[in-house]
Scaffold this motif. Structure first.
Motif, mmCIF file in Angstrom:
data_model
loop_
_atom_site.group_PDB
_atom_site.id
_atom_site.type_symbol
_atom_site.label_atom_id
_atom_site.label_comp_id
_atom_site.label_asym_id
_atom_site.label_seq_id
_atom_site.Cartn_x
_atom_site.Cartn_y
_atom_site.Cartn_z
ATOM 1 N N LEU A 168 -5.818 -38.373 -12.658
ATOM 2 C CA LEU A 168 -7.198 -38.321 -12.172
ATOM 3 C C LEU A 168 -7.610 -36.871 -11.959
ATOM 4 O O LEU A 168 -8.703 -36.457 -12.347
ATOM 5 N N LEU A 188 -3.915 -35.416 2.742
ATOM 6 C CA LEU A 188 -3.300 -36.743 2.708
ATOM 7 C C LEU A 188 -3.794 -37.525 1.494
ATOM 8 O O LEU A 188 -3.022 -38.221 0.829
ATOM 9 N N SER A 189 -5.091 -37.378 1.196
ATOM 10 C CA SER A 189 -5.633 -38.089 0.041
ATOM 11 C C SER A 189 -5.116 -37.483 -1.256
ATOM 12 O O SER A 189 -4.755 -38.205 -2.189
ATOM 13 N N ASN A 243 -6.498 -32.491 7.105
ATOM 14 C CA ASN A 243 -5.466 -33.513 7.103
ATOM 15 C C ASN A 243 -5.825 -34.649 6.164
ATOM 16 O O ASN A 243 -5.025 -35.069 5.328
ATOM 17 N N ILE A 244 -7.083 -35.140 6.298
ATOM 18 C CA ILE A 244 -7.482 -36.252 5.444
ATOM 19 C C ILE A 244 -7.541 -35.808 3.985
ATOM 20 O O ILE A 244 -7.121 -36.538 3.078
ATOM 21 N N VAL A 271 -2.349 -36.073 -1.860
ATOM 22 C CA VAL A 271 -0.962 -36.442 -2.129
ATOM 23 C C VAL A 271 -0.901 -37.767 -2.884
ATOM 24 O O VAL A 271 -0.031 -37.985 -3.720
ATOM 25 N N ALA A 272 -1.864 -38.658 -2.589
ATOM 26 C CA ALA A 272 -1.798 -40.003 -3.148
ATOM 27 C C ALA A 272 -2.597 -40.162 -4.438
ATOM 28 O O ALA A 272 -2.585 -41.222 -5.044
ATOM 29 N N VAL A 273 -3.309 -39.106 -4.845
ATOM 30 C CA VAL A 273 -4.129 -39.235 -6.053
ATOM 31 C C VAL A 273 -3.247 -39.029 -7.289
ATOM 32 O O VAL A 273 -2.432 -38.113 -7.321
ATOM 33 N N PRO A 274 -3.375 -39.916 -8.299
ATOM 34 C CA PRO A 274 -2.549 -39.733 -9.493
ATOM 35 C C PRO A 274 -2.906 -38.434 -10.221
ATOM 36 O O PRO A 274 -4.064 -38.037 -10.241
#
Lengths: 326, 273
Positions: free
Chosen positions: A158, A149-150, A145-146, A152-155
């Protein structure tokens, strides 16, 4: 009861599907109005832009006439829309070629990239999604999950930068620029396009895995699953024989929705790797303010997005047992 | 106040605490960062380009021999500031329109919702690219473009909440009492949808950070001499081949900011039953 009612259920599902299809077409039409309107709001006009400050008023007027800018906006919209539909969306201002020609040289590359990324992403996302759903609340589930979730938010850039650092700088396995030509062998193509495929897949996997997990868990909470568990059916069999047949449609729905992330991701990924696709073409069109090309690219992306949404909704309609069995 | 917010933070799950720490860290950097910068932002202070870590330059030097740490501290202010302002504008506009739709009746609701549904069918990056091509990309325009791009998403969520609340008995009672639409929207409906809207605000903020840094990375966002974190990645892209810190650090900075917000929101969601 069974025969007659199931055909009426099928008819209801067909009606809903047709309705949904019509609504997509209407939305696409409205989107074209929005895109056209915004493109027309360009400060100064395209003819002035193309000729620069030194042009005389006559030159500008002549080009305006040639580009059709002296006609009223609704008329220009109608002829643009007619052109889009019949496959001739005008002339690219920078390349000085028909837009259709410029796009047809790039579109297959993008479709191939998207298809290969989806081919990599779908099995991995399914495994992660189903795996974490089976382990709900456990360590593996929370870690995944973590992680997703991470991700999804990484550009995207990167992901791309790290991939270049690992695979081309440190390991020297793959080229950092996608060299793709028409006459390449499949092996060469895959080597050249491996990094863009990998990056796009990573971007989509996180989203897809989260939605798959949600779809499977939604089924796990149903009474029939509890019944099977209480009967003593082994967990793997519960998932494969009881849950999966019912979760297929929600999962296909989730896949279609998350594949739309390919569209946004492709813009960054194609540009960073110099991949000759539609998204990098669109970025060039923005940089050079080549409005006819930009409008056509934007409409293709919007149409692709609407098709994915349509697939998602239609699977949901077809999977609805109330419609199938009424 | 501080005691209760400390207790609130302590009750969060570990991942949300990590997220909160990242968020507070980047807020502090956005506010105080430029004051802490060891060198002026645009100054050429190192002899070598793409230098590694050293005592003079903690995060090395960039492609022109400028101090990466100083540029990062100033870039963070652009990224956080622009995104926060745009997210606030998007949320305020979307919610105001949603409340109008909820109390305005079908005559307002239907055309507005149809329009928003149209805008939401344009993928956000594509929409913002078309807007940038048409209007350009000064800082004020970027803020507006990012806000406009994310209004429809906020509108959809806020409208769903507001329409549900408008059917509640206490709102019907207020309506029967003869309260005006303003009162209904602002005093009866809005206070009861603040919590989900705050979570949505966090998500909009993440989307906008990613959108703006993506645009800057493409060279279509914040223009030099100003630089946000995305521009820092772009201008140092030639250092990619040698794995320069100048390109890694800003990219990691963006990731910690957005991942932090995401972890925090996820933790808050888990807290409510």
């Amino acid at each position: 009861m069974a025969g007659g009612s199931s055909t009426s259920g099928a008819r209801a599902a067909l009606m809903l599907t047709a309705k949904r299809f019509a609504s997509s077409l209407l939305t696409l039409f409205l989107v074209s109005v929005v895109v056209f309107t915004i493109a027309q709001l360009l400060p100064g006009d395209a003819a002035q832009e193309a000729l620069g400050q030194s042009a005389t008023a006559e030159q500008v007027a002549a080009l305006r006439h040639e580009m059709g800018l002296d006609r009223p906006a609704p008329e220009r919209y109608a002829s643009w829309l007619g052109g889009m539909v019949s496959g001739d969306p005008g002339q690219s201002m920078v390349a000085n070629l028909p837009v259709s020609e410029v796009i047809s040289s790039r579109l297959p590359n993008s479709l191939l990239l998207a298809a290969l990324s989806a081919l990599v992403a779908v099995p991995v996302a399914l495994a992660i999604g189903i795996g974490s759903a089976m382990n709900r609340g456990g360590r593996l589930d929370r870690a995944l999950n973590i992680a997703t979730l991470s991700m999804v938010a990484v550009p995207e850039f990167l992901v791309a930068t790290l991939a270049v650092l690992i695979f081309s700088v440190k390991l020297r396995w793959l080229p950092s620029i996608a060299l793709v030509a028409d006459d390449m062998s499949w092996g060469d193509y895959l080597r050249g396009a491996a990094m863009p495929i990998l990056c796009l897949a990573v971007v989509v996997i996180a989203q897809m895995a989260r939605m798959t997990r949600a779809a499977v868990i939604d089924q796990m909470d149903r009474p029939y699953v509890e019944m099977a568990v209480l009967k003593g059916v082994p967990p793997v069999r519960v998932v494969l024989r009881h849950i999966m047949p019912n979760a297929v449609a929600p999962i296909v729905n989730a896949m279609a929705l998350s594949l739309s992330y390919l569209l946004g991701g492709a813009i960054i990924v194609e540009t960073i790797f110099n991949y000759p696709g539609l998204a990098s073409l669109m970025v060039n069109a923005v940089t050079s303010r080549d409005m006819p090309l930009l409008q056509a690219c934007a409409m293709i992306f919007c149409a692709a997005y609407l098709i994915l949404m349509l697939i998602a909704d239609v699977t949901a309609i077809l999977a609805n047992p109330r419609l199938r069995a009424q | 106040m501080t005691a209760s917010s400390l207790r609130w933070a302590k009750a969060l799950p570990l991942s949300a605490k990590v997220g909160l720490a990242f968020v507070l860290f980047w807020l502090a950097i956005a506010i105080f960062g430029p004051m802490l910068a060891p060198y002026p932002v645009g100054a050429f202070v190192a002899y070598d380009v793409f230098d590694g870590m050293s005592a003079q330059h903690w995060l090395g030097s960039d492609y022109l021999g400028r101090d990466v740490l100083s540029r990062l501290l100033s870039g963070a202010r652009y990224t956080v500031g622009l995104a926060a302002a745009a997210a606030m504008l998007a949320s305020a506009t979307g919610t105001a329109l949603a409340l109008t739709a909820a109390v305005g009746g079908a005559g307002v609701d239907e055309p507005l919702s149809r329009f928003m549904d149209t805008l939401i069918s344009i993928p956000s990056k594509i929409f913002s690219l078309v807007l940038v091509a048409a209007f350009g990309s000064s800082l004020a325009l970027l803020l507006l473009i990012a806000a406009v791009t994310y209004v429809p998403g906020n509108y959809r969520i806020a409208r769903a909440l507001a329409v549900n609340l408008a059917q509640m008995d206490y709102v019907q009672v207020a309506r029967a009492r003869g309260e005006g639409r303003f009162h209904l929207a602002l005093r009866e409906i809005l206070p009861n949808m603040i919590h989900p809207l705050l979570a949505d605000f966090g998500l909009r903020f993440v989307f906008i950070v990613l959108l703006l840094s993506g645009l800057s990375f493409l060279g279509l966002g914040v223009q030099p001499p100003d630089a946000d974190l995305g521009s820092l990645v772009r201008e140092n892209i030639s250092g990619l081949g040698e794995g320069a810190l100048a390109i890694l650090m800003p990219a990691i900075a963006i990731a910690t900011l957005t991942v932090g917000v995401n972890l925090l929101i996820d933790g808050l969601k888990g807290k409510r039953p």
